[in-house]
Scaffold this motif. Structure first.
Motif, mmCIF file in Angstrom:
data_model
loop_
_atom_site.group_PDB
_atom_site.id
_atom_site.type_symbol
_atom_site.label_atom_id
_atom_site.label_comp_id
_atom_site.label_asym_id
_atom_site.label_seq_id
_atom_site.Cartn_x
_atom_site.Cartn_y
_atom_site.Cartn_z
ATOM 1 N N PRO A 42 0.804 -1.226 0.000
ATOM 2 C CA PRO A 42 0.000 0.000 0.000
ATOM 3 C C PRO A 42 0.836 1.274 0.000
ATOM 4 O O PRO A 42 0.410 2.291 -0.555
ATOM 5 C CB PRO A 42 -0.837 -0.113 1.273
ATOM 6 C CG PRO A 42 -0.078 -1.054 2.144
ATOM 7 C CD PRO A 42 0.584 -2.019 1.218
ATOM 8 N N ARG A 43 1.995 1.219 0.617
ATOM 9 C CA ARG A 43 2.803 2.433 0.714
ATOM 10 C C ARG A 43 3.246 2.927 -0.660
ATOM 11 O O ARG A 43 3.427 4.128 -0.873
ATOM 12 C CB ARG A 43 4.031 2.163 1.582
ATOM 13 C CG ARG A 43 4.817 3.400 1.962
ATOM 14 C CD ARG A 43 3.961 4.329 2.791
ATOM 15 N NE ARG A 43 4.600 5.629 2.990
ATOM 16 C CZ ARG A 43 3.954 6.712 3.323
ATOM 17 N NH1 ARG A 43 2.638 6.679 3.492
ATOM 18 N NH2 ARG A 43 4.586 7.854 3.499
ATOM 19 N N LEU A 44 3.399 1.995 -1.603
ATOM 20 C CA LEU A 44 3.871 2.345 -2.940
ATOM 21 C C LEU A 44 2.965 3.363 -3.618
ATOM 22 O O LEU A 44 3.433 4.295 -4.274
ATOM 23 C CB LEU A 44 3.971 1.077 -3.803
ATOM 24 C CG LEU A 44 4.531 1.253 -5.216
ATOM 25 C CD1 LEU A 44 5.978 1.722 -5.161
ATOM 26 C CD2 LEU A 44 4.418 -0.052 -5.998
ATOM 27 N N GLY A 45 1.645 3.182 -3.476
ATOM 28 C CA GLY A 45 0.703 4.064 -4.152
ATOM 29 C C GLY A 45 0.048 5.080 -3.257
ATOM 30 O O GLY A 45 -0.863 5.797 -3.702
ATOM 31 N N GLY A 49 3.762 8.341 -0.725
ATOM 32 C CA GLY A 49 4.673 7.238 -0.932
ATOM 33 C C GLY A 49 5.718 7.546 -1.991
ATOM 34 O O GLY A 49 5.795 8.662 -2.520
ATOM 35 N N PRO A 50 6.537 6.546 -2.357
ATOM 36 C CA PRO A 50 7.638 6.772 -3.305
ATOM 37 C C PRO A 50 7.188 7.234 -4.688
ATOM 38 O O PRO A 50 7.951 7.881 -5.401
ATOM 39 C CB PRO A 50 8.339 5.409 -3.375
ATOM 40 C CG PRO A 50 7.355 4.422 -2.832
ATOM 41 C CD PRO A 50 6.544 5.166 -1.835
ATOM 42 N N LEU A 51 5.949 6.883 -5.101
ATOM 43 C CA LEU A 51 5.451 7.308 -6.413
ATOM 44 C C LEU A 51 4.705 8.637 -6.357
ATOM 45 O O LEU A 51 4.318 9.176 -7.403
ATOM 46 C CB LEU A 51 4.539 6.226 -7.004
ATOM 47 C CG LEU A 51 5.214 4.896 -7.339
ATOM 48 C CD1 LEU A 51 4.199 3.927 -7.934
ATOM 49 C CD2 LEU A 51 6.371 5.101 -8.315
ATOM 50 N N HIS A 52 4.469 9.155 -5.148
ATOM 51 C CA HIS A 52 3.824 10.461 -4.966
ATOM 52 C C HIS A 52 2.519 10.572 -5.771
ATOM 53 O O HIS A 52 2.304 11.539 -6.511
ATOM 54 C CB HIS A 52 4.776 11.587 -5.357
ATOM 55 C CG HIS A 52 6.054 11.590 -4.572
ATOM 56 N ND1 HIS A 52 6.113 11.992 -3.250
ATOM 57 C CD2 HIS A 52 7.320 11.215 -4.926
ATOM 58 C CE1 HIS A 52 7.353 11.874 -2.808
ATOM 59 N NE2 HIS A 52 8.101 11.405 -3.796
ATOM 60 N N THR A 53 1.649 9.574 -5.631
ATOM 61 C CA THR A 53 0.407 9.567 -6.413
ATOM 62 C C THR A 53 -0.487 10.769 -6.122
ATOM 63 O O THR A 53 -1.277 11.186 -6.977
ATOM 64 C CB THR A 53 -0.392 8.276 -6.147
ATOM 65 O OG1 THR A 53 -0.670 8.177 -4.740
ATOM 66 C CG2 THR A 53 0.395 7.052 -6.603
ATOM 67 N N GLY A 54 -0.367 11.322 -4.930
ATOM 68 C CA GLY A 54 -1.184 12.490 -4.600
ATOM 69 C C GLY A 54 -0.906 13.689 -5.485
ATOM 70 O O GLY A 54 -1.745 14.574 -5.626
ATOM 71 N N MET A 232 -7.141 2.635 -3.445
ATOM 72 C CA MET A 232 -7.069 1.512 -2.504
ATOM 73 C C MET A 232 -5.736 1.480 -1.769
ATOM 74 O O MET A 232 -5.679 1.057 -0.609
ATOM 75 C CB MET A 232 -7.316 0.202 -3.245
ATOM 76 C CG MET A 232 -8.725 0.056 -3.798
ATOM 77 S SD MET A 232 -10.035 0.404 -2.577
ATOM 78 C CE MET A 232 -9.777 -0.930 -1.394
ATOM 79 N N CYS A 233 -4.647 1.901 -2.409
ATOM 80 C CA CYS A 233 -3.369 2.017 -1.695
ATOM 81 C C CYS A 233 -3.511 2.981 -0.519
ATOM 82 O O CYS A 233 -3.026 2.712 0.590
ATOM 83 C CB CYS A 233 -2.276 2.511 -2.650
ATOM 84 S SG CYS A 233 -1.541 1.243 -3.697
ATOM 85 N N THR A 234 -4.168 4.099 -0.771
ATOM 86 C CA THR A 234 -4.392 5.073 0.299
ATOM 87 C C THR A 234 -5.215 4.456 1.423
ATOM 88 O O THR A 234 -4.908 4.640 2.611
ATOM 89 C CB THR A 234 -5.112 6.312 -0.251
ATOM 90 O OG1 THR A 234 -4.345 6.862 -1.325
ATOM 91 C CG2 THR A 234 -5.298 7.361 0.825
#
Length: 346
Positions: A42-45, A49-54, A232-234
């Motif tokens: 989950p932290r990935l998305g 997280g590392p991909l900064h999806t926000g 869902m990662c969030t």
């Protein structure tokens, strides 16, 4: 929305090969895979997280509606504009009757002890507008009034930008914590402007758009899966408080609500005052019961980005979206025969 082509994805009869099997169930399994990947890492998305999806998930929503603008054939809309009964029924049922049904259900379930976030998710699902293109594809495959479906898909996208946030505030009572104008402003930027740009590009280069139309449909599916994965990662990153039993219960309730929506739409559209032909009634049935994940996901991120229960709020929509595609696709052959038996109705 989305640009899924359910009739092709879910062909009549048993699949003859692995390829047709994948076409039939690919998007459904894509959702399962997106949720599973979110649960594993989950932290990935997560937004930070590392991909900064926000920082970029808003662009995914904008791309989805840019594709919708490219694909919606507005040249076919003018002949359907005058059919006000069909438009009134479709939008009234979708943005009036269904929000009320889902809200009442959530109140009853909350009184029975269902998790607050899951109940809020049912309310959120109810207030969303109809899909922008998949409902049109399904109506066409069912022999319904495609022009009427297309007009209502476009109208639903426009109305949803204003009506869905207003209904959300009305049904949740969160007018102070969910400011109306900022939500509408963000939806205009993510939905209406890309939709308009897509329409302008289609008008400027129709032949080029026609050549890439199948690729656009597949691209929209992948983009929607990425958006679902990020949401869902969030949710998993913040943690799920509901029990397995409650999660199963909301899945069952969502399925029953969709079945109830189909039954009510079929019964109500048969009232003589509407003067619907079978083809128009088919368009009303499909368009009136579909809910747009493409609008729902960005609105979810705008309204509940900082809610620790974001994943649970999203769950009913994530269940309902593929369910409505599967149900309508399975109904399409029977509806097509029913429409054909009605003769050459306009």
């Amino acid at each position: 929305m989305t640009l899924m082509t359910p009739a092709a994805a879910l062909p009549e009869g048993p699949p003859a090969s692995a390829a047709s099997w994948l076409r039939r169930y690919g998007f459904l399994f894509g959702i399962f895979a997106a949720v599973a990947l979110a649960a594993i890492a989950p932290r990935l998305g997560a937004p930070s997280g590392p991909l900064h999806t926000g920082a970029w998930n808003w662009a995914i929503a904008s791309a989805l509606f840019l594709i919708s603008g490219l694909v919606i054939r507005t040249s076919e809309i003018p002949r359907a504009v005058a059919d006000w009964r069909l438009h009134l029924f479709t939008q009234g049922f979708n943005l009036g009757a269904l929000p009320a049904l889902f809200w009442v259900t959530s109140v009853l379930l909350a009184a029975a002890g269902l998790d607050r976030a899951l109940c809020l998710g049912l309310v959120f699902l109810g207030i969303l507008s109809t899909t922008t293109t998949s409902g049109v594809v399904l109506t066409r495959s069912a022999g319904g009034d495609e022009a009427g479906a297309l007009f209502n898909a476009t109208l639903g996208s426009v109305l949803g930008v204003v009506v869905s946030p207003a209904l959300l505030l009305l049904c949740t009572g969160k007018a102070g914590s969910l400011p109306f104008l900022p939500m509408v402003g963000k939806l205009v930027a993510q939905v209406l402007i890309p939709l308009g740009i897509g329409q302008a590009l289609q008008a400027a280069a129709p032949a080029a758009v026609d050549r890439v139309r199948p690729l656009l449909g597949r691209a929209s599916l992948w983009l929607l899966l990425v958006l679902i994965w990020a949401v869902m990662c969030t949710g998993f990153d913040k943690g799920f408080a509901a029990s397995a039993g409650q999660l199963a219960a909301v899945g069952l309730v969502t399925a029953l609500l969709h079945a109830a929506a189909l039954g009510l739409a079929y019964a109500a559209s048969g009232w003589g005052g509407w003067r619907f032909t079978r083809r128009r009634r088919t368009a009303a049935l499909i368009g009136g019961t579909q809910k747009s994940a493409a609008l729902g996901m960005p609105l979810l991120l705008i309204a509940f980005a900082h809610d620790p229960s974001l994943g649970l709020i999203a769950l009913p929509l994530i269940i309902y979206h593929p369910l409505q595609m599967v149900a309508a696709s399975l109904m399409a052959p029977g509806l097509e025969r029913w429409n054909r038996a009605g003769g050459l109705e306009p």
